[in-house]
Scaffold this motif. Structure first.
Motif, short mmCIF file in Angstrom:
data_model
loop_
_atom_site.label_atom_id
_atom_site.label_comp_id
_atom_site.label_asym_id
_atom_site.label_seq_id
_atom_site.Cartn_x
_atom_site.Cartn_y
_atom_site.Cartn_z
N TRP A 1 0.86 -1.18 0.00
CA TRP A 1 0.00 0.00 0.00
C TRP A 1 0.89 1.23 0.00
O TRP A 1 1.83 1.32 0.79
N GLN B 1 0.38 5.34 0.35
CA GLN B 1 -0.60 6.39 0.62
C GLN B 1 0.07 7.76 0.54
O GLN B 1 1.23 7.92 0.93
N ASN B 2 -0.67 8.73 0.04
CA ASN B 2 -0.22 10.12 -0.05
C ASN B 2 1.06 10.28 -0.85
O ASN B 2 1.95 11.05 -0.47
N LYS C 1 -1.85 14.16 -5.42
CA LYS C 1 -1.35 12.99 -4.71
C LYS C 1 -2.25 11.80 -5.01
O LYS C 1 -3.40 11.95 -5.44
N VAL C 2 -1.71 10.60 -4.78
CA VAL C 2 -2.45 9.38 -5.04
C VAL C 2 -2.23 8.37 -3.91
O VAL C 2 -1.22 8.42 -3.20
N ASP C 3 -3.20 7.46 -3.78
CA ASP C 3 -3.08 6.28 -2.92
C ASP C 3 -3.17 5.07 -3.84
O ASP C 3 -4.10 4.98 -4.66
N ASN D 1 -4.36 -1.03 -8.00
CA ASN D 1 -5.62 -0.34 -7.76
C ASN D 1 -5.32 1.10 -7.34
O ASN D 1 -4.51 1.32 -6.43
N VAL D 2 -5.96 2.03 -8.00
CA VAL D 2 -5.85 3.44 -7.62
C VAL D 2 -6.99 3.70 -6.64
O VAL D 2 -8.16 3.72 -7.02
N LEU D 3 -6.65 3.86 -5.38
CA LEU D 3 -7.66 4.02 -4.33
C LEU D 3 -8.14 5.46 -4.20
O LEU D 3 -9.29 5.69 -3.85
N ASN D 4 -7.25 6.39 -4.46
CA ASN D 4 -7.61 7.81 -4.35
C ASN D 4 -6.68 8.60 -5.26
O ASN D 4 -5.50 8.29 -5.38
N LYS D 5 -7.24 9.63 -5.89
CA LYS D 5 -6.45 10.51 -6.75
C LYS D 5 -6.96 11.92 -6.54
O LYS D 5 -8.14 12.19 -6.74
N GLU D 6 -6.07 12.80 -6.12
CA GLU D 6 -6.44 14.20 -5.91
C GLU D 6 -5.58 15.09 -6.79
O GLU D 6 -4.38 14.87 -6.93
#
Length: 75
Positions: A36, A38-39, A46-48, A61-66
């Motif tokens: 994993w 994160q940030n 940034k991405v998780d 897996n792209v969990l978060n993308k800002e």
């Protein structure tokens, strides 16, 4: 202390350019089933990410993308 992170970067094929994240043929060593991240900060965002090994393949897996981040995965 940074050697582990450089080794992980090489296994996952992580490269950056501006706000683009490139993952070239990501692999995991036999002793790791998943990783994993994160940030992970890029220029404008940034991405998780979650990497998981299935037999001889690694799934990303792209969990978060800002922000204005573009992710390219080459397999």
């Amino acid at each position: 202390a940074g050697t582990v992170f450089f080794m992980l970067q090489a296994c996952l094929g992580i490269n950056f350019k501006e706000n683009h994240l490139f993952l070239h043929y990501p692999t995991l060593p036999p002793f790791l089933q998943e990783v994993w991240i994160q940030n992970l900060k890029l220029k404008k965002g940034k991405v998780d990410l979650h990497f998981k090994r299935y037999e001889k393949d690694v799934v990303v897996n792209v969990l978060n993308k800002e922000g204005d981040v573009k992710i390219f995965i080459e397999k």
